[in-house]
Structure formats: C-alpha cells, structure tokens
Motif scaffolding. Structure first.
Motif, PDB file in Angstrom:
ATOM      1  N   LEU A  38      91.709 -13.991  81.459  1.00 36.10           N
ATOM      2  CA  LEU A  38      92.079 -12.936  80.520  1.00 36.10           C
ATOM      3  C   LEU A  38      93.508 -13.986  80.345  1.00 36.10           C
ATOM      4  O   LEU A  38      94.026 -13.916  78.866  1.00 36.10           O
ATOM      5  CB  LEU A  38      93.192 -11.385  80.771  1.00 36.10           C
ATOM      6  CG  LEU A  38      91.717 -10.398  81.160  1.00 36.10           C
ATOM      7  CD1 LEU A  38      92.715  -9.051  81.319  1.00 36.10           C
ATOM      8  CD2 LEU A  38      91.944 -10.093  79.137  1.00 36.10           C
ATOM      9  N   GLU A  45      93.941 -15.743  76.474  1.00 39.52           N
ATOM     10  CA  GLU A  45      95.007 -15.164  75.897  1.00 39.52           C
ATOM     11  C   GLU A  45      95.344 -17.156  75.769  1.00 39.52           C
ATOM     12  O   GLU A  45      96.293 -17.024  74.455  1.00 39.52           O
ATOM     13  CB  GLU A  45      96.322 -14.850  76.928  1.00 39.52           C
ATOM     14  CG  GLU A  45      97.404 -14.352  76.283  1.00 39.52           C
ATOM     15  CD  GLU A  45      98.158 -13.472  77.068  1.00 39.52           C
ATOM     16  OE1 GLU A  45      98.599 -12.350  76.950  1.00 39.52           O
ATOM     17  OE2 GLU A  45      98.336 -13.202  78.009  1.00 39.52           O
ATOM     18  N   SER A  95      84.828 -10.537  72.434  1.00 37.06           N
ATOM     19  CA  SER A  95      85.582 -11.951  72.623  1.00 37.06           C
ATOM     20  C   SER A  95      85.843 -12.529  70.971  1.00 37.06           C
ATOM     21  O   SER A  95      85.163 -12.231  70.576  1.00 37.06           O
ATOM     22  CB  SER A  95      85.034 -13.161  73.507  1.00 37.06           C
ATOM     23  OG  SER A  95      84.764 -12.841  74.326  1.00 37.06           O
ATOM     24  N   TRP A 115      93.512 -10.002  68.882  1.00 42.43           N
ATOM     25  CA  TRP A 115      93.058  -9.920  70.560  1.00 42.43           C
ATOM     26  C   TRP A 115      94.703  -9.629  71.383  1.00 42.43           C
ATOM     27  O   TRP A 115      94.928 -10.433  71.363  1.00 42.43           O
ATOM     28  CB  TRP A 115      92.111 -11.499  70.721  1.00 42.43           C
ATOM     29  CG  TRP A 115      91.313 -11.091  72.260  1.00 42.43           C
ATOM     30  CD1 TRP A 115      90.334 -11.086  72.650  1.00 42.43           C
ATOM     31  CD2 TRP A 115      92.633 -11.138  73.153  1.00 42.43           C
ATOM     32  NE1 TRP A 115      90.101 -10.931  73.746  1.00 42.43           N
ATOM     33  CE2 TRP A 115      91.383 -11.485  74.222  1.00 42.43           C
ATOM     34  CE3 TRP A 115      93.817 -11.929  73.490  1.00 42.43           C
ATOM     35  CZ2 TRP A 115      91.557 -11.672  75.426  1.00 42.43           C
ATOM     36  CZ3 TRP A 115      93.474 -12.027  75.197  1.00 42.43           C
ATOM     37  CH2 TRP A 115      93.405 -12.131  75.986  1.00 42.43           C
ATOM     38  N   ARG A 140      96.056  -9.073  75.194  1.00 36.29           N
ATOM     39  CA  ARG A 140      95.455  -8.660  76.649  1.00 36.29           C
ATOM     40  C   ARG A 140      96.037  -7.560  76.969  1.00 36.29           C
ATOM     41  O   ARG A 140      97.333  -7.293  76.634  1.00 36.29           O
ATOM     42  CB  ARG A 140      96.286  -9.946  77.222  1.00 36.29           C
ATOM     43  CG  ARG A 140      95.805  -9.368  78.618  1.00 36.29           C
ATOM     44  CD  ARG A 140      96.683 -10.844  79.840  1.00 36.29           C
ATOM     45  NE  ARG A 140      96.874 -10.893  81.077  1.00 36.29           N
ATOM     46  CZ  ARG A 140      97.241 -11.761  81.755  1.00 36.29           C
ATOM     47  NH1 ARG A 140      97.965 -12.881  81.020  1.00 36.29           N
ATOM     48  NH2 ARG A 140      97.043 -11.658  83.383  1.00 36.29           N
ATOM     49  N   TRP A 141      95.238  -6.914  77.752  1.00 43.41           N
ATOM     50  CA  TRP A 141      95.735  -4.913  78.134  1.00 43.41           C
ATOM     51  C   TRP A 141      95.745  -5.065  79.496  1.00 43.41           C
ATOM     52  O   TRP A 141      96.757  -3.856  80.418  1.00 43.41           O
ATOM     53  CB  TRP A 141      94.479  -3.690  77.411  1.00 43.41           C
ATOM     54  CG  TRP A 141      95.272  -3.273  76.180  1.00 43.41           C
ATOM     55  CD1 TRP A 141      96.275  -2.894  75.698  1.00 43.41           C
ATOM     56  CD2 TRP A 141      94.701  -2.012  76.406  1.00 43.41           C
ATOM     57  NE1 TRP A 141      96.213  -2.111  75.274  1.00 43.41           N
ATOM     58  CE2 TRP A 141      95.019  -1.567  75.291  1.00 43.41           C
ATOM     59  CE3 TRP A 141      93.169  -1.618  77.031  1.00 43.41           C
ATOM     60  CZ2 TRP A 141      94.822  -0.328  75.195  1.00 43.41           C
ATOM     61  CZ3 TRP A 141      93.103  -0.150  76.792  1.00 43.41           C
ATOM     62  CH2 TRP A 141      93.928   0.459  75.260  1.00 43.41           C
ATOM     63  N   TYR A 144      89.273  -6.015  82.705  1.00 44.31           N
ATOM     64  CA  TYR A 144      89.486  -6.748  82.646  1.00 44.31           C
ATOM     65  C   TYR A 144      89.850  -6.081  80.965  1.00 44.31           C
ATOM     66  O   TYR A 144      88.270  -4.550  80.769  1.00 44.31           O
ATOM     67  CB  TYR A 144      88.678  -7.529  82.526  1.00 44.31           C
ATOM     68  CG  TYR A 144      88.289  -8.735  80.314  1.00 44.31           C
ATOM     69  CD1 TYR A 144      87.950 -10.065  81.029  1.00 44.31           C
ATOM     70  CD2 TYR A 144      87.638  -8.187  79.569  1.00 44.31           C
ATOM     71  CE1 TYR A 144      88.261 -11.374  80.153  1.00 44.31           C
ATOM     72  CE2 TYR A 144      88.017  -9.364  78.940  1.00 44.31           C
ATOM     73  CZ  TYR A 144      88.136 -10.370  79.475  1.00 44.31           C
ATOM     74  OH  TYR A 144      87.756 -11.699  77.740  1.00 44.31           O
ATOM     75  N   VAL A 194      91.171  -5.663  77.057  1.00 35.66           N
ATOM     76  CA  VAL A 194      91.525  -5.603  75.393  1.00 35.66           C
ATOM     77  C   VAL A 194      91.679  -5.072  73.916  1.00 35.66           C
ATOM     78  O   VAL A 194      90.348  -4.312  74.980  1.00 35.66           O
ATOM     79  CB  VAL A 194      90.867  -7.120  75.540  1.00 35.66           C
ATOM     80  CG1 VAL A 194      91.492  -8.339  76.397  1.00 35.66           C
ATOM     81  CG2 VAL A 194      89.678  -7.702  74.661  1.00 35.66           C
ATOM     82  N   GLN A 195      92.309  -5.487  73.317  1.00 29.26           N
ATOM     83  CA  GLN A 195      92.318  -4.670  72.784  1.00 29.26           C
ATOM     84  C   GLN A 195      92.628  -5.868  71.521  1.00 29.26           C
ATOM     85  O   GLN A 195      92.796  -5.990  71.621  1.00 29.26           O
ATOM     86  CB  GLN A 195      93.766  -3.647  72.327  1.00 29.26           C
ATOM     87  CG  GLN A 195      93.890  -2.928  70.957  1.00 29.26           C
ATOM     88  CD  GLN A 195      94.874  -2.210  70.926  1.00 29.26           C
ATOM     89  OE1 GLN A 195      95.000  -0.701  71.539  1.00 29.26           O
ATOM     90  NE2 GLN A 195      95.842  -2.708  69.413  1.00 29.26           N
ATOM     91  N   ARG A 196      91.223  -5.020  70.034  1.00 30.68           N
ATOM     92  CA  ARG A 196      91.247  -5.649  68.780  1.00 30.68           C
ATOM     93  C   ARG A 196      91.489  -4.713  68.311  1.00 30.68           C
ATOM     94  O   ARG A 196      91.180  -3.721  68.349  1.00 30.68           O
ATOM     95  CB  ARG A 196      89.690  -6.026  69.505  1.00 30.68           C
ATOM     96  CG  ARG A 196      88.163  -6.908  70.320  1.00 30.68           C
ATOM     97  CD  ARG A 196      89.292  -8.445  70.710  1.00 30.68           C
ATOM     98  NE  ARG A 196      89.717  -9.454  68.633  1.00 30.68           N
ATOM     99  CZ  ARG A 196      88.483  -9.986  68.689  1.00 30.68           C
ATOM    100  NH1 ARG A 196      87.174  -9.680  69.492  1.00 30.68           N
ATOM    101  NH2 ARG A 196      88.566 -10.435  67.627  1.00 30.68           N
TER     102      ARG A 196
END
Length: 551
Positions: free
Chosen positions: A296, A300, A350, A473, A475-476, A483, A485-487
């Motif tokens: 991550l 990032e 991704s 993108w 990082r959450w 792992y 993430v939010q898109r």
C-alpha cells in the motif's frame, strides 16, 4: 493524429509464446497454438495481448536475442500465421502488443557478424567497441570499464577477430546496439513501422532503460551493487524521437521496461505521454517485507507522484522474468485458491493498466523443480554457478534458484491433466509444473469458485465500472495485514478490503455513504452469507477479500 489512450482501459494478458500451446507436436508453443486457443483467451475477458518475442533468434535468451527483426522464428510459425492471428484477434476486439527488443541484438545477427569482422566494417559503429585497459588481473588489457552484466561477470567481452571489446548488458551473445548512431535509430524506427503496417497495435520495449549510454563510457560509481548506468538523459532523447517518428503517427502504444526508476524519474518517461504511455517498474519485487502495508505504501507513493501529471502506471505481480507471485507472496500450499483470488482482486482494482501473466489466472505457483538440471534458462543458471564460484553455501544457492529462477514462470501452460499438461502431443521443451494434474484450465471450467472464474468476474467488474479504471485511489488501512483502498469517480465509489495473511483478522470497516452506512458486496472470494456488509468491526478469514460499493 491517432490516440493511444485506449491503453488506459485495457486489461492485458501476457503470452509467453513457446509455453502457451503447441499446435504441431514439436514441444514448443507457437502462433498457431494461440490462434487455436483464442476463444479461451477471450472468454477470460481481457482485451489486449502481449506476445513475447517472436522474431528469428538462436534462442540463447528465448527470443530476446534477435537475429532478424523482419521475420518470425520458424519454430513459432510463419509471417502468415502472425497475420492470421492479428486479423482474428482484431475481429474479437483484441489488440496485440509486440515485445520489441530494442537495446541489443543476437551476436548471430548479420549486423554484428559483419561488425566484428573488421574495425572498418560499415556496421562497426552500430555497436559499442573499445580497447581494453591495463589491469593487474588482465596483463594484456581488461574490460574497458567496470560495468556489470545482469547475468554475471563483466558487461564486456573481447572479440577474437580484432582484439577489441564489445558491450553487452546481458549475455555475451546479446551485444548492445549503439543508439547514438542515427543509422541505428532510423533502422529501428523503420522496423517498428513495418510491424505496425502488419497490424501490431503497439510495443513493450525491452530493456529500454539502457538505450542511452553516458558519454565516454565512464566507470559506474563504486558503491553500486550492480555497476551500471540506467535511465540516462540520452535514453529520453531517443524515446522522444521514437514517439514523434513512429508512435504518434500510428496512435501506437509503447510501454517501457525501465528498471531502476523512482516515481520522480519515471515521470520523465510518462508525464503527458511525451515518451511512453507507461512503464514497468519493479519496486514491488524489492520491498523489505511482502505484506499489505509495504504494498500500500509503495502504491501510494507512485500514485501521488503520477496523478495530476497526466502520467499512467502499470500493475503486475508476475511476468516471464520473476518467480510466480503466489509462491513469493501468497500461500501456494494450504490456501492456494483463496490467496490467488485475493491477489486477483488487488491487481484488477489497482490504479493503472493491469497485466495478467499466463497461468496466474489458474492459481499457478512456482514450477516445483528440484535441481539445476530441471532449468533451461541460461541467465538463472549462470547466476547460480557464479554464486557457487564465489563461495556461497551450496544449499542457499540452490534454494535461491528454485525460488527465483525465471523458468518457474515459463513452464508450459497447464491446459489439462493429460500428459505434458495438455500443452503438446510431443515432449515439452521445459518440464510442466509439478501440480498440473490438479491445477489446470480444463478442471476450472464450470467451477464457479475456481481461480479462473474469479479472475473473469473481477475483469468484468473492472471493465463495467469507471471507478476501477479511472477513479481516485485512496489508501484506507494502516493495519499490518489489511489491504484496503477506495476507488472513486464522482458519486461512484468502490472499496477493496482484504486480509493479506493466513490468520483471522478483525478490522474496523468505515461507514459508507449509502443506506444506513452499510456496504453492498460486489464480489468476495468466500461464499457470501449476505449481500451487504455492516460498517464497524468485521473479521476477515485468511486471504478473504471483498469488493464493495455504496450503490
């Protein structure tokens, strides 16, 4: 002027031709084999193919040593086969990328054969030649500088014909082309145009980070573990010329192999597509610990630098030069299916264009080889023997070869449980993976919980959802094993939450913007007990992954 922006919506499938499918029983995969299996490829849902090198070659590095750029290697088929493949692929809306070996040729190429014959050869300046320099270990003159070959030893070899030394960043049978010579550049541009006229849609440019050598060929800094120069100013100048002369008029894509780049130096290649559409960098293979937070943090770092600069990235976990990621990072012994599905979800959600390497969609791990005799890759074997010569512990050297040797990713595709993995009716050029009788394409068809089917579902999800292709993108998670993430694109938000471990892990899932703060499950890799997930504390099983949305 045509546009190459289609590449940003692509899902690319990399084909290692000699290991994909053998149509004529000689033990080597071929172009006709790809034609025979096109339906299997398209059923996965990918929309772009990357073909490994198919030009004529003595195959000391499996095609990455080209002896004739305007040809097809006889063992792989004919030019007519390639043209048929391109026509049928395009009919199925599949674009095709060619692996273009631009940094070096084979030592059997007529250019080099002529060049080495005399200092007065018209092709002499198409390569790098130099007198040796005196040294204590070479009383008659040693290598001109301290540059290393990737495959062990010096990057220079002395020619018997003239006594001068020639440069090769790879095997001695792969001499580097001199891109400072305008005749070389124009010829390579002409070759690229020739293939575009045949129907190729773009290029993966091999070892492009070595095109430009520093003037004077000075010693590399002594502190470098691998003494080389990469990604030089001249490399960028050559690629800008290539883009204007070849890529832009055709709307062709070019993705460069650029080892040694950082996010900042990579922008010189990719910002506003001034040189390349994207690059392959390899940070993920050199992280100190293969776990969620390392990946991550690395992703990032690249996203923050690229976003806003009209630059684009690639996403990949395996290719023909690495051990398989399921063996390196996942669990290929006890939870193969779930960890393979986990990585499929991470890859295909991704930011950047995802590349799937043949066999990973089956959940293939390393080959299961037991000894050096099982390997054919000369580069891996050279490094193994060099380690022994340098006094490394024999067991350690063998363990490194068995885990990281490149043939782990080059075994024949596991089509079925039939002899030779259903790859050939003859004897395969390389031993099939040890587990092909249970891990194969045929067995996974019709199984709704198979790794292949999960890849197909995530590919479809990506192609149907703009948030996964172009959304921001974010990082959450900072949990060591989660792992997340939010898109997002506008009001369309998608989240990925996964457990990168063999343990049960509890994590606090944020509230969504949807009804009552709950999340709708788009896809998960365990049989789901509900179509939604409540915000708050959730417990994820080993390698469990969710793709969620607010809609």
């Amino acid at each position: 002027m045509k546009s190459s922006d289609w590449f940003r919506d692509a899902v690319v499938y990399q084909l290692y031709l000699r290991s994909f499918y053998d149509s004529n029983g000689d033990g080597i995969g071929d172009l006709r084999g790809v034609i025979d299996k096109l339906e299997a490829i398209t059923s996965l849902g990918v929309n772009t193919l990357w073909l490994s090198p198919f030009c004529a070659s003595p195959n000391e590095d499996n095609g990455y040593d080209v002896s004739d750029y305007r040809s097809v290697a006889p063992e792989l088929g004919t030019l007519a086969d390639l043209e048929e493949l391109l026509a049928k692929a395009h009919k199925k809306n599949l674009r095709v990328l060619m692996d273009f070996v631009v940094n070096h040729t084979s030592s059997q190429h007529p250019w080099f054969q002529d060049a080495k014959s005399s200092v007065n050869s018209r092709y002499r300046q198409w390569y790098y030649w130099s007198d040796g320099r005196p040294s204590d270990t070479h009383p008659h003159g040693g290598p001109p500088n301290n540059w290393d070959s990737y495959f062990g030893g010096s990057a220079w070899t002395q020619s018997e014909e003239t006594g001068q030394w020639y440069l090769h960043h790879f095997l001695p049978s792969q001499p580097d082309l001199n891109w400072e010579n305008p005749e070389v550049r124009q010829e390579m541009f002409s070759i690229a145009r020739w293939w575009l006229e045949k129907g190729i849609d773009g290029f993966r440019l091999d070892a492009v980070h070595h095109l430009g050598k520093p003037l004077g060929l000075p010693d590399a800094p002594a502190h470098l573990k691998l003494k080389q120069f990469k990604n030089t100013r001249l490399t960028h100048a050559h690629l800008r010329e290539f883009r204007k002369a070849v890529l832009e008029p055709w709307g062709a894509v070019a993705i460069g192999e650029t080892g040694g780049t950082t996010p900042s130096t990579a922008l010189l290649y990719t910002a506003r597509q001034q040189e390349l559409d994207a690059i392959f960098h390899f940070d993920q293979f050199f992280l100190p610990h293969p776990r969620a937070q390392d990946f991550l943090k690395n992703h990032e770092r690249w996203y923050r630098k690229f976003s806003g600069q009209h630059a684009w990235d690639t996403a990949f976990f395996s290719n023909h030069d690495q051990g398989r990621h399921l063996s390196l990072w996942g669990d290929d012994r006890y939870l193969r299916r779930r960890s393979a599905q986990f990585f499929a979800a991470v890859l295909l959600t991704s930011w950047g264009t995802p590349f799937i390497y043949q066999g990973e969609e089956l959940g293939l791990g390393n080959a299961g080889f037991k000894s050096p005799a099982d390997f054919q890759d000369q580069a891996s074997l050279r490094r193994y023997h060099e380690a022994l010569e340098q006094g490394q512990d024999a067991e350690l050297a063998l363990a490194h070869l068995l885990m990281y040797g490149r043939d782990n990713a080059r075994t024949p595709y596991s089509w079925s449980s039939a002899p030779q993995a259903g790859f050939t009716k003859g004897t395969a050029w390389l031993k099939p993976a040890y587990d092909y009788e249970t891990i194969n394409w045929e067995r996974q068809q019709g199984d709704s919980d198979s790794v292949w089917e999960f890849y197909r579902k995530v590919i479809r999800l990506r192609q149907d959802n703009a948030a996964l292709r172009h959304g921001k993108w974010v990082r959450w998670s900072h949990h060591p094993h989660i792992y997340a993430v939010q898109r997002g694109k506008g009001r369309n938000l998608v989240a990925l939450v996964g457990n990168w471990s063999r343990e049960f892990v509890t994590w606090n899932l944020p509230r969504s913007r949807g009804t009552q703060g709950n999340w709708v499950v788009l896809l998960s890799n365990y049989p789901a007990s509900s179509s939604s997930v409540k915000a708050g504390k959730i417990t994820l099983r080993p390698w469990e992954v969710y793709i969620l949305t607010t809609v």
